[in-house]
Design a protein around this motif. Structure first.
Motif, PDB file in Angstrom:
ATOM      1  N   ASN A  80     -26.000 -15.626 -20.879  1.00  0.00           N
ATOM      2  CA  ASN A  80     -24.707 -15.025 -20.507  1.00  0.00           C
ATOM      3  C   ASN A  80     -24.195 -13.979 -21.497  1.00  0.00           C
ATOM      4  O   ASN A  80     -23.569 -13.005 -21.084  1.00  0.00           O
ATOM      5  CB  ASN A  80     -23.650 -16.113 -20.313  1.00  0.00           C
ATOM      6  N   GLU A  81     -24.417 -14.168 -22.799  1.00  0.00           N
ATOM      7  CA  GLU A  81     -23.943 -13.161 -23.754  1.00  0.00           C
ATOM      8  C   GLU A  81     -24.720 -11.854 -23.606  1.00  0.00           C
ATOM      9  O   GLU A  81     -24.161 -10.776 -23.794  1.00  0.00           O
ATOM     10  CB  GLU A  81     -24.036 -13.680 -25.189  1.00  0.00           C
ATOM     11  N   ASN A  82     -26.003 -11.955 -23.252  1.00  0.00           N
ATOM     12  CA  ASN A  82     -26.788 -10.752 -22.986  1.00  0.00           C
ATOM     13  C   ASN A  82     -26.255 -10.039 -21.743  1.00  0.00           C
ATOM     14  O   ASN A  82     -26.140  -8.814 -21.714  1.00  0.00           O
ATOM     15  CB  ASN A  82     -28.266 -11.093 -22.790  1.00  0.00           C
ATOM     16  N   ILE A  83     -25.919 -10.816 -20.738  1.00  0.00           N
ATOM     17  CA  ILE A  83     -25.369 -10.253 -19.503  1.00  0.00           C
ATOM     18  C   ILE A  83     -24.049  -9.543 -19.794  1.00  0.00           C
ATOM     19  O   ILE A  83     -23.818  -8.415 -19.352  1.00  0.00           O
ATOM     20  CB  ILE A  83     -25.177 -11.356 -18.435  1.00  0.00           C
ATOM     21  N   GLY A  87     -23.701  -5.746 -19.296  1.00  0.00           N
ATOM     22  CA  GLY A  87     -22.963  -5.485 -18.064  1.00  0.00           C
ATOM     23  C   GLY A  87     -23.737  -5.762 -16.797  1.00  0.00           C
ATOM     24  O   GLY A  87     -23.321  -5.343 -15.713  1.00  0.00           O
ATOM     25  N   GLU A  88     -24.857  -6.483 -16.918  1.00  0.00           N
ATOM     26  CA  GLU A  88     -25.676  -6.758 -15.740  1.00  0.00           C
ATOM     27  C   GLU A  88     -26.614  -7.916 -16.051  1.00  0.00           C
ATOM     28  O   GLU A  88     -27.074  -8.070 -17.181  1.00  0.00           O
ATOM     29  CB  GLU A  88     -26.501  -5.514 -15.397  1.00  0.00           C
ATOM     30  N   ARG A 102     -29.113   3.247 -18.096  1.00  0.00           N
ATOM     31  CA  ARG A 102     -29.035   4.338 -19.059  1.00  0.00           C
ATOM     32  C   ARG A 102     -30.406   5.013 -19.073  1.00  0.00           C
ATOM     33  O   ARG A 102     -31.398   4.373 -19.416  1.00  0.00           O
ATOM     34  CB  ARG A 102     -28.694   3.785 -20.437  1.00  0.00           C
ATOM     35  N   PRO A 103     -30.507   6.264 -18.682  1.00  0.00           N
ATOM     36  CA  PRO A 103     -31.812   6.939 -18.663  1.00  0.00           C
ATOM     37  C   PRO A 103     -32.530   6.780 -20.001  1.00  0.00           C
ATOM     38  O   PRO A 103     -31.957   6.998 -21.061  1.00  0.00           O
ATOM     39  CB  PRO A 103     -31.450   8.403 -18.391  1.00  0.00           C
ATOM     40  N   LEU A 129     -25.210  -0.630 -29.761  1.00  0.00           N
ATOM     41  CA  LEU A 129     -25.232  -0.631 -28.295  1.00  0.00           C
ATOM     42  C   LEU A 129     -24.144   0.283 -27.746  1.00  0.00           C
ATOM     43  O   LEU A 129     -23.759   0.177 -26.589  1.00  0.00           O
ATOM     44  CB  LEU A 129     -25.032  -2.051 -27.744  1.00  0.00           C
ATOM     45  N   ASP A 130     -23.661   1.177 -28.578  1.00  0.00           N
ATOM     46  CA  ASP A 130     -22.596   2.080 -28.142  1.00  0.00           C
ATOM     47  C   ASP A 130     -22.960   2.829 -26.868  1.00  0.00           C
ATOM     48  O   ASP A 130     -22.099   3.099 -26.031  1.00  0.00           O
ATOM     49  CB  ASP A 130     -22.258   3.091 -29.242  1.00  0.00           C
ATOM     50  N   PHE A 131     -24.237   3.160 -26.699  1.00  0.00           N
ATOM     51  CA  PHE A 131     -24.654   3.940 -25.536  1.00  0.00           C
ATOM     52  C   PHE A 131     -24.415   3.216 -24.218  1.00  0.00           C
ATOM     53  O   PHE A 131     -24.385   3.841 -23.174  1.00  0.00           O
ATOM     54  CB  PHE A 131     -26.134   4.363 -25.658  1.00  0.00           C
ATOM     55  N   LEU A 132     -24.207   1.887 -24.264  1.00  0.00           N
ATOM     56  CA  LEU A 132     -23.916   1.144 -23.043  1.00  0.00           C
ATOM     57  C   LEU A 132     -22.433   1.198 -22.661  1.00  0.00           C
ATOM     58  O   LEU A 132     -22.073   0.873 -21.543  1.00  0.00           O
ATOM     59  CB  LEU A 132     -24.350  -0.319 -23.185  1.00  0.00           C
ATOM     60  N   GLY A 133     -21.583   1.561 -23.615  1.00  0.00           N
ATOM     61  CA  GLY A 133     -20.159   1.672 -23.329  1.00  0.00           C
ATOM     62  C   GLY A 133     -19.491   0.367 -22.960  1.00  0.00           C
ATOM     63  O   GLY A 133     -18.579   0.335 -22.140  1.00  0.00           O
TER      64      GLY A 133
END
Length: 167
Positions: A80-83, A87-88, A102-103, A129-133
């Motif tokens: 769950n923490e990975n999810i 965000g998925e 993310r491309p 993990l900033d690129f995931l927003g």
């Protein structure tokens, strides 16, 4: 080709390898020690030797990647923490499908997992993990290869630790 590389580079530049003896999180060192114990002098433990439930409080941070022909990589367990961090729920998803999020992310992770299969040794990584927003700024993780009945890597078990905000 240059356009494809520009989509991948920010993802790959967001993380770096960590020395296993310098893992920042005690829980990651604990899982690595478990892997070493279960290895029992072999190159790596088998998937059957490993019980993710041995670490119930870490289950939300665990993930398991099934290694198939090619190689192909499919998430068979995602805590769950990975999810929440990504965000998925990636359970059942081929790692290359992460490119939708993310491309370059899936392509980068596919290369990373392939390197673990080739090296047949645990490794650790950390970064942003900033690129995931999603607000999860930092992570560290350990990635542990597991053998199938034929001795080849059949799974990669991982455990991640996430830090939110400016922590």
């Amino acid at each position: 080709m240059r356009a494809a590389l520009s989509r991948i580079a920010p993802v790959e530049e967001s993380a770096r390898f960590l020395a296993l003896d310098e893992l920042p999180e005690p829980s990651l060192r604990q899982v690595l020690a478990y892997w070493e114990m279960k290895r029992a002098g072999r190159e790596m433990p088998s998937r059957d030797d490993i019980m993710p439930t041995a670490f119930p409080r870490l289950m939300p941070r665990m993930f398991m990647v099934r290694v198939g022909e090619g190689p192909a990589f499919t998430y068979s367990l995602v805590g769950n923490e990975n999810i929440e961090a990504h965000g998925e729920n990636f359970t059942g998803m081929d790692v290359r499908d992460l490119d939708r999020k993310r491309p370059g992310y899936g392509t980068s992770m596919h290369r990373f997992y392939a390197s673990i299969v080739q090296r047949r040794q645990p490794c650790a990584a950390g970064g942003s993990l900033d690129f995931l927003g999603r607000g999860f700024c930092r992570f560290s993780a350990v990635y542990l290869p597991l053998a199938g009945a034929d001795g080849d890597v059949s799974h990669i078990m991982g455990v991640a630790a996430y830090r939110i905000g400016s922590e």
